[in-house]
Write a protein that holds these residues in place. Structure first.
Motif, PDB file in Angstrom:
ATOM      1  N   GLU A 203       8.113  36.163 -19.577  1.00 58.68           N
ATOM      2  CA  GLU A 203       7.353  35.569 -20.693  1.00 58.68           C
ATOM      3  C   GLU A 203       6.815  34.193 -20.297  1.00 58.68           C
ATOM      4  O   GLU A 203       5.739  33.787 -20.739  1.00 58.68           O
TER       5      GLU A 203
ATOM      6  N   GLU B  66      13.917  42.268 -13.749  1.00 60.45           N
ATOM      7  CA  GLU B  66      13.496  42.652 -15.095  1.00 60.45           C
ATOM      8  C   GLU B  66      12.109  43.292 -15.029  1.00 60.45           C
ATOM      9  O   GLU B  66      11.097  42.573 -15.046  1.00 60.45           O
TER      10      GLU B  66
ATOM     11  N   ALA C  90       9.865  47.026 -19.345  1.00 60.54           N
ATOM     12  CA  ALA C  90      11.116  47.389 -20.029  1.00 60.54           C
ATOM     13  C   ALA C  90      11.600  46.287 -20.968  1.00 60.54           C
ATOM     14  O   ALA C  90      12.529  46.503 -21.743  1.00 60.54           O
ATOM     15  N   ILE C  91      10.981  45.101 -20.902  1.00 60.88           N
ATOM     16  CA  ILE C  91      11.492  43.975 -21.695  1.00 60.88           C
ATOM     17  C   ILE C  91      11.016  44.085 -23.135  1.00 60.88           C
ATOM     18  O   ILE C  91       9.807  44.095 -23.401  1.00 60.88           O
ATOM     19  N   GLY C  92      11.984  44.179 -24.033  1.00 58.89           N
ATOM     20  CA  GLY C  92      11.674  44.192 -25.467  1.00 58.89           C
ATOM     21  C   GLY C  92      10.923  45.429 -25.929  1.00 58.89           C
ATOM     22  O   GLY C  92      10.397  45.460 -27.038  1.00 58.89           O
TER      23      GLY C  92
ATOM     24  N   GLY D  73      16.068  44.366 -19.338  1.00 63.01           N
ATOM     25  CA  GLY D  73      14.978  45.175 -19.884  1.00 63.01           C
ATOM     26  C   GLY D  73      15.546  46.242 -20.791  1.00 63.01           C
ATOM     27  O   GLY D  73      15.958  47.309 -20.325  1.00 63.01           O
TER      28      GLY D  73
ATOM     29  N   CYS E 286      18.340  46.562 -22.172  1.00 64.97           N
ATOM     30  CA  CYS E 286      19.727  46.949 -21.885  1.00 64.97           C
ATOM     31  C   CYS E 286      20.483  46.914 -23.216  1.00 64.97           C
ATOM     32  O   CYS E 286      20.309  45.987 -24.016  1.00 64.97           O
TER      33      CYS E 286
ATOM     34  N   LEU F 102      20.823  40.830 -17.951  1.00 64.91           N
ATOM     35  CA  LEU F 102      20.201  39.751 -18.727  1.00 64.91           C
ATOM     36  C   LEU F 102      19.696  40.437 -19.997  1.00 64.91           C
ATOM     37  O   LEU F 102      18.880  41.366 -19.930  1.00 64.91           O
ATOM     38  N   ILE F 103      20.219  39.992 -21.122  1.00 70.65           N
ATOM     39  CA  ILE F 103      20.099  40.749 -22.359  1.00 70.65           C
ATOM     40  C   ILE F 103      19.322  39.935 -23.385  1.00 70.65           C
ATOM     41  O   ILE F 103      19.772  38.841 -23.772  1.00 70.65           O
ATOM     42  N   GLY F 104      18.186  40.450 -23.835  1.00 68.06           N
ATOM     43  CA  GLY F 104      17.400  39.747 -24.846  1.00 68.06           C
ATOM     44  C   GLY F 104      17.841  40.131 -26.249  1.00 68.06           C
ATOM     45  O   GLY F 104      18.820  39.613 -26.788  1.00 68.06           O
ATOM     46  N   GLY F 105      17.130  41.085 -26.842  1.00 64.28           N
ATOM     47  CA  GLY F 105      17.354  41.458 -28.244  1.00 64.28           C
ATOM     48  C   GLY F 105      18.812  41.716 -28.595  1.00 64.28           C
ATOM     49  O   GLY F 105      19.295  41.263 -29.646  1.00 64.28           O
TER      50      GLY F 105
HETATM   51  C1  PEP Z   1      14.980  39.455 -21.599  1.00 72.02           C
HETATM   52  O1  PEP Z   1      14.487  38.729 -22.447  1.00 72.02           O
HETATM   53  O2  PEP Z   1      15.248  38.991 -20.493  1.00 72.02           O
HETATM   54  C2  PEP Z   1      15.213  40.854 -21.929  1.00 72.02           C
HETATM   55  C3  PEP Z   1      15.688  41.650 -21.008  1.00 72.02           C
HETATM   56  O3  PEP Z   1      14.917  41.259 -23.213  1.00 72.02           O
HETATM   57  P1  PEP Z   1      15.335  42.651 -23.908  1.00 72.02           P
HETATM   58  O4  PEP Z   1      16.782  42.894 -23.578  1.00 72.02           O
HETATM   59  O5  PEP Z   1      15.112  42.440 -25.365  1.00 72.02           O
HETATM   60  O6  PEP Z   1      14.466  43.710 -23.311  1.00 72.02           O
END
Ligand code: PEP
Length: 249
Positions: free
Chosen positions: A96, A166, A170-172, A211, A213, A231-234
């Motif tokens: 991002e 990432e 796959a992200i978000g 991504g 996960c 690395l976990i976003g949402g």
């Molecule tokens: C991130 O922001 O690095 C990410 C992997 O987001 P998400 O888990 O929401 O896809």
């Protein structure tokens, strides 16, 4: 042996008060568990000092840092400022930041140097966009991102880095890479590192997958030999969703 790490990335979510509540709840939940990985939460700048004060079991990181050390850069936050809050990690080169804020491999190289000079551990993100994956360019993309930003580092600095693969598609998006796709790129990244720094260094570096996960796929992803966490976003925005990922090891 390299470390297993599950790192949350809150992105631009949570007011200060909401962030404190979430950090407190996570601490309370995790302190009762026997963890098989290090747990990190990367939070907005304004949360850093308050969240550091709430947690012991969890390590705190920032989501970004300035590419300058100090001075007349209105609105920027330096590595020294981040370190002064007690944060230990910093995400560098999240897709991002690369996409929306034009961060180039050259700028990210400066950010990595400043993070390391201030005792912060960079979580350095790499990954291809969908068009690059469809053109089978993913290996070229990640090796260029890594070599242009990191391969001038001396060995003793490079070995402090955590990498995160990432895939941007796959992200978000809810579209996770398969565990085979993740393993293939993680193994390729480790081989690329081995060619530059030797296999002992390559084997010591944690490479996280990011991504979409979640609780349903973390176990299979983390079981792959070159996937050392996520690395976990949402799914880092609630303890209910984050805990099963932490416990997937
Ligand atoms: C991130 O922001 O690095 C990410 C992997 O987001 P998400 O888990 O929401 O896809």
């Amino acid at each position: 042996m390299r470390k297993n790490i599950v790192a949350g990335n809150w992105k631009m979510n949570n007011t200060l008060q909401e962030g404190i509540v979430l950090a407190r709840e996570l601490q309370k939940t995790l302190e009762e568990k026997t963890l098989k990985c290090e747990v990190v939460i990367c939070v907005p700048f304004i949360h850093l000092a308050s969240v550091v004060a709430e947690v012991k079991t969890v390590i705190v990181g920032a989501e970004n840092l300035a590419d300058k050390s100090s001075g007349a850069y209105t609105g920027e936050v330096s590595a020294a400022m981040i370190a002064s809050t007690g944060a230990k990690y910093v995400i560098v080169g999240h897709s991002e930041r690369r996409t929306y804020y034009g961060e180039t491999n050259a700028v990210l190289k400066e950010k990595v140097l400043l993070a390391l000079a201030n005792g912060l551990i960079p979580i350095f993100c790499v990954g291809e966009v969908l068009a690059e994956r469809e053109a089978n360019k993913q290996k070229d993309v990640v090796s260029t991102q890594i070599s242009e930003s990191l391969f001038d580092l001396p060995t003793e600095d490079f070995r402090k880095i955590v990498l995160a693969y990432e895939p941007v598609w796959a992200i978000g998006t809810g579209k996770t890479a398969t565990s085979e796709q993740a393993q293939e790129i993680h193994a390729f990244i480790r081989k690329t590192i081995a060619e530059r720094y030797g296999s002992a260094v390559a084997d010591s570096i944690s490479i996280l997958y990011g991504g979409s996960c979640n609780a349903g796929n973390a176990g299979e992803l983390f079981a792959k030999p070159d996937v050392d966490g996520g690395l976990i976003g949402g799914a880092s925005l609630s303890v209910d969703k984050f805990l099963p990922i932490v416990e997937a090891f």
